[in-house]
Design an enzyme around this catalytic site. Structure first.
Site, PDB file in Angstrom:
ATOM      1  N   ARG A   1       0.296  -4.786  -2.209  1.00 55.99           N
ATOM      2  CA  ARG A   1      -0.117  -4.791  -3.632  1.00 55.99           C
ATOM      3  C   ARG A   1      -1.576  -4.360  -3.683  1.00 55.99           C
ATOM      4  NH1 ARG A   1       0.878  -9.248  -8.286  1.00 55.99           N
ATOM      5  NH2 ARG A   1       2.835  -8.086  -8.212  1.00 55.99           N
TER       6      ARG A   1
ATOM      7  N   HIS B   1       5.021  -0.256 -10.558  1.00 55.83           N
ATOM      8  CA  HIS B   1       5.490  -1.555 -10.047  1.00 55.83           C
ATOM      9  C   HIS B   1       6.989  -1.417  -9.747  1.00 55.83           C
ATOM     10  CE1 HIS B   1       5.565  -5.657  -9.076  1.00 55.83           C
ATOM     11  NE2 HIS B   1       5.291  -6.228 -10.238  1.00 55.83           N
TER      12      HIS B   1
HETATM   13  N1  NVA Z   1       0.870  -4.912 -15.576  1.00 55.54           N
HETATM   14  C1  NVA Z   1       0.594  -6.158 -14.914  1.00 55.54           C
HETATM   15  C2  NVA Z   1       1.771  -6.598 -14.111  1.00 55.54           C
HETATM   16  C3  NVA Z   1       1.616  -7.932 -13.433  1.00 55.54           C
HETATM   17  C4  NVA Z   1       2.779  -8.303 -12.608  1.00 55.54           C
HETATM   18  C5  NVA Z   1      -0.653  -6.028 -14.052  1.00 55.54           C
HETATM   19  O1  NVA Z   1      -0.800  -5.017 -13.367  1.00 55.54           O
HETATM   20  O2  NVA Z   1      -1.474  -6.941 -14.060  1.00 55.54           O
HETATM   21  N1   CP Z   2       5.851  -9.852 -11.952  1.00 54.92           N
HETATM   22  C1   CP Z   2       5.003  -9.964 -10.911  1.00 54.92           C
HETATM   23  O1   CP Z   2       4.811  -9.045 -10.107  1.00 54.92           O
HETATM   24  O2   CP Z   2       4.428 -11.195 -10.812  1.00 54.92           O
HETATM   25  P1   CP Z   2       3.277 -11.633  -9.808  1.00 54.92           P
HETATM   26  O3   CP Z   2       2.012 -10.954 -10.239  1.00 54.92           O
HETATM   27  O4   CP Z   2       3.201 -13.136  -9.959  1.00 54.92           O
HETATM   28  O5   CP Z   2       3.662 -11.227  -8.421  1.00 54.92           O
END
Ligand code: NVA
Ligand code: CP
Length: 306
Positions: free
Chosen positions: A101, A128
């Site tokens: 990530r 994602h």
């Molecule tokens: N769009 C959000 C998704 C979190 C899972 C972010 O990048 O913070």
């Molecule tokens: N939806 C998602 O990716 O959640 P987290 O940020 O908690 O991993």
């Protein structure tokens, strides 16, 4: 050749469908497949916070007979101190796969170019894709076939979630609508790639600025936070600009009467979605969160068998 999963359109329609089939099988019989028995280790690296991704990968890797190694960038040499390519070369000698990530998609690409083990995007600023596998699995469970369904994403069209909906939905043959303020439109290149994918699957991609028009007759309504990780400094402006895209019961009533509501979580109730919608009967968010586990296990089984 090693396959990676860096963006949703790394999978063809038939590959995406095969992974979702496998996810349904693994959901029924959770400990039936153990390609990581040994246990082999999978590195799961976080440059940003996480609850669902961290838990679902750790649990999923253990379910597959493996051992998750959770690495926080802050306590590693990655993140300014060592390049993704050098890190990749070190890790590939010891781990079966790398899950990361991060911020820029280019870091993932650099990692993938320099390793023989599969690299999985666990969220970047641009995409994602693991979340989308879980979302598509959830939609399949509740609606059957994905192809031909209309899904409307509202809010931050430039976000990883909106852009992944464009790609993954197009690959699945869905009609993807994204409604956002003009300044938060998806990247032109992503729209073009989604459009190309849609042309081969019978899907379509349409951008809107009017949330009412975008949601009319939709089978699925989706939103996400208006302030993604890394965008906190823009918070005040984003909350103001995106307020017309809030999913409330009035907007939801314009979609099909049995339309599903999805949100990847974490949610800001009262901003991108009202509590009555996200906690209401059309919401499938808890299935969606659970399906991260099953979808990612299927993805890992599939990638490790290439
Ligand atoms: N769009 C959000 C998704 C979190 C899972 C972010 O990048 O913070
Ligand atoms: N939806 C998602 O990716 O959640 P987290 O940020 O908690 O991993």
């Amino acid at each position: 050749m090693t396959r990676h999963f860096l963006r949703d359109d790394d999978l063809s329609q038939s590959e995406q469908s095969a992974i979702l089939d496998l996810a349904l099988e693994l959901k029924k019989d959770r400990f039936s497949t153990r390609p990581l028995a040994g246990p082999q280790t999978v590195a799961v690296i976080f440059d940003k916070s996480s609850t669902r991704t961290r838990v679902s990968f750790a649990v999923g890797i253990a379910d597959l007979g493996g051992s998750p190694l959770i690495i926080s960038t802050a306590s590693s040499q990655l993140g300014g101190k060592e390049s993704p390519s050098d890190t990749a070369r070190v890790l590939e000698r010891q781990v079966a796969a790398i899950v990361w990530r991060t911020y820029a998609q280019s870091g993932l690409e650099q990692m993938a170019l320099n390793t023989t083990v599969p690299v999985i995007n666990a969220l970047s600023d641009e995409f994602h894709p693991c979340q989308l596998l879980a979302d598509l699995l959830t939609i399949r469970e509740h609606r059957g076939e994905l192809s031909g369904l209309t899904v409307t994403f509202l809010g931050d069209g430039s976000s990883n979630m909106a852009q992944s909906y464009l790609l993954a939905g197009a690959v699945a043959g869905m009609h993807v609508r994204v409604a956002s303020p003009v300044e938060f439109s998806p990247a032109d290149a992503v729209v073009a790639d989604a459009d190309r994918a849609a042309q081969t699957t019978g899907g379509s991609v349409t951008l809107y600025t009017d949330p009412i028009e975008a949601v009319a007759g939709a089978d699925i309504v989706v939103t996400d936070t208006w302030v993604s990780m890394g965008k906190e400094e823009e918070k005040a402006a984003r909350l103001t600009t995106m307020s017309p895209y809030k999913v409330d019961s009035q907007l939801m009533s314009l979609a099909k009467p049995d339309a599903l509501f999805l949100h990847c979580l974490p949610a800001d109730r009262g901003y991108e979605v009202t509590a009555d919608v996200i906690d209401g009967p059309q919401s499938v968010i808890w299935d969606e969160a659970e399906n991260r586990l099953h979808a990612q296990k299927a993805l890992m089984v599939w990638l490790l068998s290439r």
